[in-house]
Scaffold this active site. Structure first.
Site, PDB file in Angstrom:
ATOM      1  N   ASP A 179       0.884  -1.244   0.164  1.00 24.53           N
ATOM      2  CA  ASP A 179      -0.213   0.046  -0.145  1.00 24.53           C
ATOM      3  C   ASP A 179       0.745   1.128   0.083  1.00 24.53           C
ATOM      4  O   ASP A 179       2.088   1.214   0.361  1.00 24.53           O
ATOM      5  CB  ASP A 179      -0.810   0.126   1.245  1.00 24.53           C
ATOM      6  CG  ASP A 179      -1.905   1.360   1.381  1.00 24.53           C
ATOM      7  OD1 ASP A 179      -2.289   1.618   0.308  1.00 24.53           O
ATOM      8  OD2 ASP A 179      -1.844   1.711   2.555  1.00 24.53           O
ATOM      9  N   SER A 180       0.081   2.379  -0.297  1.00 26.90           N
ATOM     10  CA  SER A 180       1.046   3.615  -0.310  1.00 26.90           C
ATOM     11  C   SER A 180       1.490   3.942   1.236  1.00 26.90           C
ATOM     12  O   SER A 180       2.362   5.072   1.362  1.00 26.90           O
ATOM     13  CB  SER A 180       0.175   4.750  -0.687  1.00 26.90           C
ATOM     14  OG  SER A 180      -1.250   4.868   0.063  1.00 26.90           O
ATOM     15  N   TYR A 192      -0.501   8.820  -2.100  1.00 27.21           N
ATOM     16  CA  TYR A 192      -0.471   8.495  -3.407  1.00 27.21           C
ATOM     17  C   TYR A 192      -1.564   8.912  -4.153  1.00 27.21           C
ATOM     18  O   TYR A 192      -1.550   9.352  -5.367  1.00 27.21           O
ATOM     19  CB  TYR A 192      -0.395   6.901  -3.725  1.00 27.21           C
ATOM     20  CG  TYR A 192       0.993   6.233  -3.546  1.00 27.21           C
ATOM     21  CD1 TYR A 192       1.694   6.785  -2.721  1.00 27.21           C
ATOM     22  CD2 TYR A 192       1.132   5.078  -4.335  1.00 27.21           C
ATOM     23  CE1 TYR A 192       3.197   6.195  -2.774  1.00 27.21           C
ATOM     24  CE2 TYR A 192       2.350   4.272  -4.214  1.00 27.21           C
ATOM     25  CZ  TYR A 192       3.281   4.830  -3.287  1.00 27.21           C
ATOM     26  OH  TYR A 192       4.394   4.383  -3.293  1.00 27.21           O
ATOM     27  N   CYS A 227      -3.905  -1.229  -2.004  1.00 25.37           N
ATOM     28  CA  CYS A 227      -4.022   0.421  -2.247  1.00 25.37           C
ATOM     29  C   CYS A 227      -5.018   0.668  -3.504  1.00 25.37           C
ATOM     30  O   CYS A 227      -4.555   0.222  -4.718  1.00 25.37           O
ATOM     31  CB  CYS A 227      -2.467   0.930  -2.555  1.00 25.37           C
ATOM     32  SG  CYS A 227      -2.884   2.869  -2.907  1.00 25.37           S
ATOM     33  N   GLU A 260      -6.986   9.211   9.488  1.00 24.99           N
ATOM     34  CA  GLU A 260      -5.493   9.117  10.206  1.00 24.99           C
ATOM     35  C   GLU A 260      -5.615   9.938  11.671  1.00 24.99           C
ATOM     36  O   GLU A 260      -4.806   9.626  12.502  1.00 24.99           O
ATOM     37  CB  GLU A 260      -4.366   9.445   9.327  1.00 24.99           C
ATOM     38  CG  GLU A 260      -4.499   8.824   8.318  1.00 24.99           C
ATOM     39  CD  GLU A 260      -3.114   8.637   7.445  1.00 24.99           C
ATOM     40  OE1 GLU A 260      -1.955   9.208   7.843  1.00 24.99           O
ATOM     41  OE2 GLU A 260      -2.992   7.594   6.632  1.00 24.99           O
ATOM     42  N   CYS A 314     -11.099   3.108  -0.897  1.00 19.73           N
ATOM     43  CA  CYS A 314      -9.900   3.448  -0.554  1.00 19.73           C
ATOM     44  C   CYS A 314      -9.639   2.711   0.894  1.00 19.73           C
ATOM     45  O   CYS A 314     -10.416   2.205   1.801  1.00 19.73           O
ATOM     46  CB  CYS A 314     -10.075   4.886  -0.112  1.00 19.73           C
ATOM     47  SG  CYS A 314      -8.574   5.573   0.659  1.00 19.73           S
ATOM     48  N   HIS A 317      -8.560   3.597   3.548  1.00 28.57           N
ATOM     49  CA  HIS A 317      -9.124   4.151   4.735  1.00 28.57           C
ATOM     50  C   HIS A 317     -10.445   4.099   5.188  1.00 28.57           C
ATOM     51  O   HIS A 317     -10.980   4.040   6.427  1.00 28.57           O
ATOM     52  CB  HIS A 317      -8.511   5.682   5.117  1.00 28.57           C
ATOM     53  CG  HIS A 317      -7.054   5.924   5.057  1.00 28.57           C
ATOM     54  ND1 HIS A 317      -6.343   5.151   4.260  1.00 28.57           N
ATOM     55  CD2 HIS A 317      -6.474   6.543   5.859  1.00 28.57           C
ATOM     56  CE1 HIS A 317      -4.828   5.486   4.601  1.00 28.57           C
ATOM     57  NE2 HIS A 317      -5.031   6.206   5.508  1.00 28.57           N
TER      58      HIS A 317
HETATM   59  N1  DGL Z   1      -4.086   3.830   0.170  1.00 28.46           N
HETATM   60  C1  DGL Z   1      -4.652   5.018  -0.726  1.00 28.46           C
HETATM   61  C2  DGL Z   1      -5.946   4.354  -1.454  1.00 28.46           C
HETATM   62  O1  DGL Z   1      -6.361   3.340  -1.002  1.00 28.46           O
HETATM   63  C3  DGL Z   1      -5.139   5.945   0.143  1.00 28.46           C
HETATM   64  C4  DGL Z   1      -4.019   6.809   0.709  1.00 28.46           C
HETATM   65  C5  DGL Z   1      -3.435   7.555  -0.141  1.00 28.46           C
HETATM   66  O2  DGL Z   1      -3.820   8.595  -0.782  1.00 28.46           O
HETATM   67  O3  DGL Z   1      -2.295   7.125  -0.467  1.00 28.46           O
HETATM   68  O4  DGL Z   1      -6.311   4.779  -2.359  1.00 28.46           O
END
Ligand code: DGL
Length: 271
Positions: free
Chosen positions: A13-14, A45, A76, A156, A188, A190
């Site tokens: 993941d990012s 990202y 991600c 977060e 996403c 999160h």
């Molecule tokens: N992990 C990213 C996603 O699922 C969210 C966080 C980011 O913008 O890197 O799209």
């Protein structure tokens, strides 16, 4: 073959959000070893260009291949949206599962009126990847996508049940609900943490949690290729967590996503 079965699943993941996928995998496949990589030095990202995300992704996949993973999980949504192809090229014959394919399938299975909402980062929404994946399987389906860039920082911050988050969600959901969708993909890493809040705002919507659906897809792919680990170590499954930075509050935020203590964290530099 047995040695291959014991190799870890590589999840990436990012940043820290992909730990929601690790959590789902730990529950669905408790015998599987897992190596996680989170690019915490370069997150987010979701606002970056395709070229940059592709370059970062290639570095991450290279690292996980060096760690001899038996399968790759693109946790991600943003990476899956713009660099999924690149991951598959690098992986060769290895199974590659991603949140967008799994989430799209689950949404199509859930919708009764063929109208699906997708909430995600800016880059994911702009890429149109969810709409493409859904239309490939069902060209009649209607897809309405909405970027929700404020959700990542709110999650977060731990504001999972906060008035500010509730008002933000209400604002983001207004146009989606006006489209008459009956299913909403939490597109996403999160957003699954906001599931209770979103469900309260829109009780009639079926929410698709891509972490859960991806874990199921991983289980099916490993089973189909006879890659399930049937001989775990005496101490149970092994989990290793690699990140490109250990920022302030990493442990606290990480544990919120993982739902348990986060051990065995190591920092590696990819760039
Ligand atoms: N992990 C990213 C996603 O699922 C969210 C966080 C980011 O913008 O890197 O799209």
């Amino acid at each position: 073959m047995d040695a291959v079965k014991q190799r870890p699943i590589g999840v990436f993941d990012s940043g820290v959000g992909g730990l929601t996928n690790v959590r789902a995998l730990m529950e669905r496949l408790p015998m599987e070893n897992i190596v996680y990589f989170g690019d915490t030095a370069r997150v987010p990202y979701g606002v970056k260009s395709r070229a940059t995300i592709e370059a970062f992704t290639a570095q991450i996949v290279g690292f996980l291949l060096q760690n001899e993973v038996k399968a790759l999980v693109v946790a991600c949504n943003t990476i899956a949206a713009v660099a999924g192809q690149r991951v598959r090229q690098m992986a060769g014959n290895m199974p590659v599962l991603d949140v967008i394919s799994a989430g799209s399938r689950a949404a199509l299975a859930a919708t009764r009126n063929n109208s699906i909402g997708v909430i995600a980062t800016n880059t994911t929404v702009n890429s149109n990847a969810y709409a493409r994946a859904i239309h490939e399987a069902n060209p009649q389906a209607r897809v309405y996508s909405q970027a929700c860039p404020l959700f990542v920082p709110l999650v977060e911050e731990g504001w999972l049940d906060h008035e500010v988050t509730r008002l933000t969600a209400r604002e983001y959901l207004k146009p989606v609900l006006a489209e008459g969708v009956d299913t909403l993909v939490l597109g996403c890493t999160h957003y699954p943490l906001l599931k209770p809040l979103i469900q309260r705002e829109a009780p009639h919507l079926h929410l698709v949690d891509s972490a859960l659906t991806t874990a199921e897809a991983v289980a099916q792919a490993l089973q189909a290729q006879d890659l399930l680990n049937d001989a775990p170590g005496v101490c149970g499954a092994d989990y290793r967590f690699y990140v490109s930075d250990i920022p302030l509050r990493f442990q606290t935020i990480g544990e919120r996503f993982l739902g348990r203590t986060l051990n065995q964290i190591e920092m590696v530099s990819l760039g």
